[in-house]
Design an enzyme around this catalytic site. Structure first.
Site, PDB file in Angstrom:
ATOM      1  N   LEU A 193      15.033  -7.217  20.759  1.00 34.97           N
ATOM      2  CA  LEU A 193      13.308  -6.583  21.294  1.00 34.97           C
ATOM      3  C   LEU A 193      14.258  -4.801  21.767  1.00 34.97           C
ATOM      4  CD1 LEU A 193      12.122  -9.399  23.222  1.00 34.97           C
ATOM      5  CD2 LEU A 193      11.182  -9.177  20.921  1.00 34.97           C
ATOM      6  N   ASP A 194      12.679  -4.511  21.712  1.00 37.67           N
ATOM      7  CA  ASP A 194      12.772  -2.795  21.938  1.00 37.67           C
ATOM      8  C   ASP A 194      12.513  -2.583  23.667  1.00 37.67           C
ATOM      9  OD1 ASP A 194      12.900  -1.833  19.774  1.00 37.67           O
ATOM     10  OD2 ASP A 194      10.742  -1.764  19.104  1.00 37.67           O
ATOM     11  N   PRO A 195      13.224  -1.835  24.509  1.00 34.93           N
ATOM     12  CA  PRO A 195      12.952  -1.392  25.644  1.00 34.93           C
ATOM     13  C   PRO A 195      11.871  -2.319  26.666  1.00 34.93           C
ATOM     14  CG  PRO A 195      14.226   0.178  24.910  1.00 34.93           C
ATOM     15  CD  PRO A 195      14.248  -0.233  23.611  1.00 34.93           C
ATOM     16  N   LYS A 196      11.040  -1.526  26.032  1.00 34.67           N
ATOM     17  CA  LYS A 196       9.470  -1.822  26.651  1.00 34.67           C
ATOM     18  C   LYS A 196       8.712  -2.992  26.422  1.00 34.67           C
ATOM     19  CE  LYS A 196       7.694   2.651  27.292  1.00 34.67           C
ATOM     20  NZ  LYS A 196       6.614   3.847  26.467  1.00 34.67           N
ATOM     21  N   VAL A 197       9.331  -3.720  25.347  1.00 39.92           N
ATOM     22  CA  VAL A 197       8.778  -5.855  24.531  1.00 39.92           C
ATOM     23  C   VAL A 197       9.468  -6.636  25.716  1.00 39.92           C
ATOM     24  CG1 VAL A 197       8.420  -6.873  22.952  1.00 39.92           C
ATOM     25  CG2 VAL A 197       8.094  -4.649  22.570  1.00 39.92           C
TER      26      VAL A 197
END
Length: 324
Positions: free
Chosen positions: A71-75
């Site tokens: 998962l991307d950092p903000k997700v």
């Protein structure tokens, strides 16, 4: 036979398992439970998935932690983690279907009916080129969108749930929907709600996991830790099962392919080429293989090799050698 027989399970022969070998996943001692465990973690916004791996590794004082599906950092949302021996099982989730809840922001006002119409068109097989900031080669690819449910439309904000094939870029999906609307759009927020058998039900936070570990270390109470850490067998819940006899287990552990005579039962939805979970009569994961024929053909076969072993997770010697 200790495996629960579901409606779509074909029992090929009556079989019993020797209690002297192996262990039902729910009965493993706590150390084995941890080292062969998976966590359905609720990833917070901010850290990378690899940072979360590192935090959990240090928190549990284990050697390895790996995740299934970055998962991307903000997700936020569902981030399956495998501990020690279960880290290799995470590879099986890379191709598992995914589900997300996404907040898409349209760049100008568009009629709600038009939004619903376009999102309805962006289902089934779609073409995608990975975004510029992706880690894979930017080739045109086909991905399947299984379902899109619009949850709310508030002006230029569209909240929807999307169930999709592994490798689908939701950020690019929003961009392409915006192009089709003639208004432009981008992904404002994203939360993953499912990866294969892992869903929002039973999600564990980092604080939950830390508290559970401390309860065990300081008070000897392993109850909460067993709720936070699941047996690694949970991670193959999306795969059809082939249940094998005790006499076949060690051969599979040494990499042998599975013969028809070693099978006690199997799910009836297995098709040729499917990846299947190879399980013991006690419900332990032995490995995964590729079906050489359908479930019905396997059931009708007189003998021969029917499953090609691809990965082995059980240690050789867990069950006695009964092969030559």
């Amino acid at each position: 036979m200790q495996v629960s027989l579901m409606a779509n399970f074909i029992e090929l022969k009556e079989a019993t398992t020797n209690p002297d070998y192996g262990c039902p996943p729910a009965e493993r001692d706590i150390e084995a439970h941890i080292s062969m465990g998976v966590v359905n973690l609720d990833k917070p916004s901010g850290p990378t998935s690899h940072q979360v791996d590192s935090w959990v590794r240090d928190m549990l004082h284990v050697e390895k932690v790996g995740h299934g599906g970055t998962l991307d950092p903000k997700v936020t949302g569902v981030l399956p983690l495998g501990i020690d021996r279960a880290t290799r099982v995470m590879q099986l989730l890379l191709e598992a279907p995914k589900e997300y809840v996404c907040l898409m922001r349209v760049h100008r006002e568009v009629d709600e009916e038009r939004i619903r119409e376009v999102l309805g068109e962006f289902q089934g097989k779609i073409f995608q080129i990975p975004p510029l900031k992706s880690a894979v080669k930017r080739d045109l690819r086909v991905r399947t969108i299984y379902r899109v449910d619009i949850l709310e439309v508030d002006g230029q904000d569209v909240l929807f749930r999307i169930a999709c094939e592994a490798g689908t870029y939701v950020r690019k999906y929003c961009h392409d929907v915006g192009e089709a609307l003639g208004a432009g759009a981008h992904m404002a927020e994203l939360r993953r709600t499912a990866v294969g058998p892992f869903t929002e039900e039973g999600l564990v936070t980092l604080h939950d996991l830390k508290d559970a570990y401390q309860f065990w270390v300081e008070d000897g109470d392993e109850t909460f830790l067993r709720e936070c850490i699941l047996p690694m067998e949970f991670a193959v819940g999306h795969l059809p099962r082939v249940v094998i006899l005790d006499s076949a287990v060690d051969a599979i552990c040494h990499g042998a392919d599975l013969a028809r005579g070693g099978i006690a039962g199997l799910d009836d939805n297995i098709a040729w080429g499917d990846t299947v979970a190879i399980m013991t009569l006690k419900g332990e994961l032995v490995g995964v293989g590729e079906a050489s024929m359908s479930a019905l053909d396997i059931a009708a076969a007189d003998g021969g090799l029917v499953i090609e072993t691809r990965k082995v997770f059980m240690e050789p010697g867990t069950y006695p050698r009964m092969w030559r």
